[in-house]
Design an enzyme around this catalytic site. Sequence first.
Site, PDB file in Angstrom:
ATOM      1  N   GLY A   1       0.787  -1.224   0.000  1.00  0.00           N
ATOM      2  CA  GLY A   1       0.000   0.000   0.000  1.00  0.00           C
ATOM      3  C   GLY A   1       0.820   1.276   0.000  1.00  0.00           C
ATOM      4  N   SER A   2       0.332   2.259   0.734  1.00  0.00           N
ATOM      5  CA  SER A   2       0.872   3.616   0.668  1.00  0.00           C
ATOM      6  C   SER A   2       2.283   3.764   1.212  1.00  0.00           C
ATOM      7  CB  SER A   2      -0.061   4.568   1.418  1.00  0.00           C
ATOM      8  OG  SER A   2      -1.326   4.629   0.789  1.00  0.00           O
ATOM      9  N   THR A   3       2.834   2.712   1.827  1.00  0.00           N
ATOM     10  CA  THR A   3       4.233   2.811   2.248  1.00  0.00           C
ATOM     11  C   THR A   3       5.156   2.974   1.044  1.00  0.00           C
ATOM     12  OG1 THR A   3       4.409   0.381   2.208  1.00  0.00           O
ATOM     13  CG2 THR A   3       3.857   1.423   4.324  1.00  0.00           C
ATOM     14  N   PHE A   4       4.681   2.617  -0.179  1.00  0.00           N
ATOM     15  CA  PHE A   4       5.477   2.759  -1.393  1.00  0.00           C
ATOM     16  C   PHE A   4       5.533   4.213  -1.878  1.00  0.00           C
ATOM     17  CE2 PHE A   4       6.473  -1.264  -3.951  1.00  0.00           C
ATOM     18  CZ  PHE A   4       6.636  -2.033  -2.817  1.00  0.00           C
TER      19      PHE A   4
END
Length: 594
Positions: free
Chosen positions: A312-315
């Site tokens: 998810g948004s950790t990328f």
Amino acid sequence: MTRIPLRPLARILSAREKGENPDAIERENIRLRHEAMRDRARLRAEGRLLILGAAFVAAFVTVGAQMGLLAATEPVEPQATGMGAAIVAQRADITDRQGRILATNLVTHSLYAQPPLMVDPIRAAEELALIFPDLDAARLKKDFTSKRKFLWVKKKISPEQMQLVHEIGDPGLLFGPREMRLYPNGAIAAHILGGASFGREGVRSAEVVGTAGVEKTFDGWLRDPANGGAPLQLSLDLTIQSTVEDVLYGGMKLMNAKGATAILMDVKTGEIVAMASLPDFDPNTRPAPLTKGDPSDSPLFNRAVQGVYELGSTFKIFAVAQALDLGLVRPETMVETKGPMFWGKFKIRDFHNYGPQLSVTDVIVKSSNIGTAHIAQLIGGVRQQEFLQKLGMFDPTTVELVEAPGAKPLRPAKWPEITTLTVSYGHGVAASPLHLAAAYASLANGGTRITPTLLRRDKAETGPRLISEATSTQIRDMLRQVVVRGTASFGEVPGYAVAGKTGTADKPKRTGGGYYKDKVIATFASVFPAHDPKYVLVVSLDEPVETSGTEPRRTAGWTAVPVAAEIIRRAAPLLGLRPEVEPLADAAVTLVRN
């Protein structure tokens, strides 16, 4: 020998002169000679008796000493001499970074039977079934009364069980000494240690071989006599590992998660100080692997290494870091966030409506999918893939676990523009939490790539540069703002300046394609302290649900972040980090009077 005459002439003549009988002289000399002969014979007899007595005493002492030695030693069966290779049972210890034992050896015994020597096999079988409830008395009776010459009863028994078997008193029940692998801390660091079992087995010894984890990876080294018994020292800290596992277990239960994982890593050296995966197991009684169903349902499954997920948004920080380093944007550059964003038949939305524009910093703080996608368009698919490749997001990690090479990230076979957009916010590429931890450490430590390791390192090994130090500083500032005023506000730990990024990814269905509507992987990747990074912590929960409110909440900000904050709160002091006041961004001396 000189003989004395029985009738000496001088004495005869003297006796005649005195009128005495000369024959008395002869009789007297005969008596004296016989007495001397008797005395010599008695002395010879006494000497012989003394020597014979000493020989008997020596013989009895020798026999008694041998009997005492036999009584004090372990009874063993005679061994036939053969040409087979000897079994090497000794195995080196495994310790943590402080030298505390994680795995060692314990001398124990095996129990075997020789039915031809048994006096009462029926009674012996019944007694053994009482001592070992897992044994089948009927099967033992059948084996003991068959034509078998030898059979194993138990490969490992405790001293108490050995005594109980002794009390049965059957000569056909015999014991063999051997070493077994012991993990004194139970389930702590189970997935890292892996476990060991017996390889080649003999009556008097058994070969201990690694079956998983570092026990399998370093199996040859641990059994090599050339190492002189030196222990294998890992980068783990037993105290920190125990703390992380305790907090993670409590967080998993509190958030109603199916599973959980946490990785604590040194951002400079890549040393893994703690790595936990739940549910876990006790390597002393390692369970059998699953033969069907979802592999992640097995307690043997290492979610930190083998678990390959869309994170998810950790990328998003990867896209922003690359754009900053390429000079395409600055932290204050405004990016379009008006939604939804259309690409052909696909539609990209944000969790909330963030208005028409956000700065690059706020794209990270608010976690805007649309803003990140626009930044990815500036980078392009080719450069995006090259950067992710350099971060190590396309290859298995090289961590020293036998399971690591099989955990290869999943990436699309083709890379159209829509993939560039979705990968920028963590959908389309699946990697393990360990991949994420290594990537965050590489971006936060000044921009040089690190390689995660489970072995203690005395100094940092500088890898290739990925981004500039200036970009690394900007990235840390953005991640810090995520905690101060963004989606990870529950991650604040006073005195430790936590920085990080949340990620909530829908969980894909195992069959049929598509994603679940109510199942997610919630992840929080954090760095602390933000102004001088020492450690990176990644916490990921599988299918969490926070139920304290009126509606269930599954996002990482509500689930993974509080768990990570509690780990940092407890582990940071143990790591030797003192809480300190965070330096001001524009600290300077101001002239107030001339």
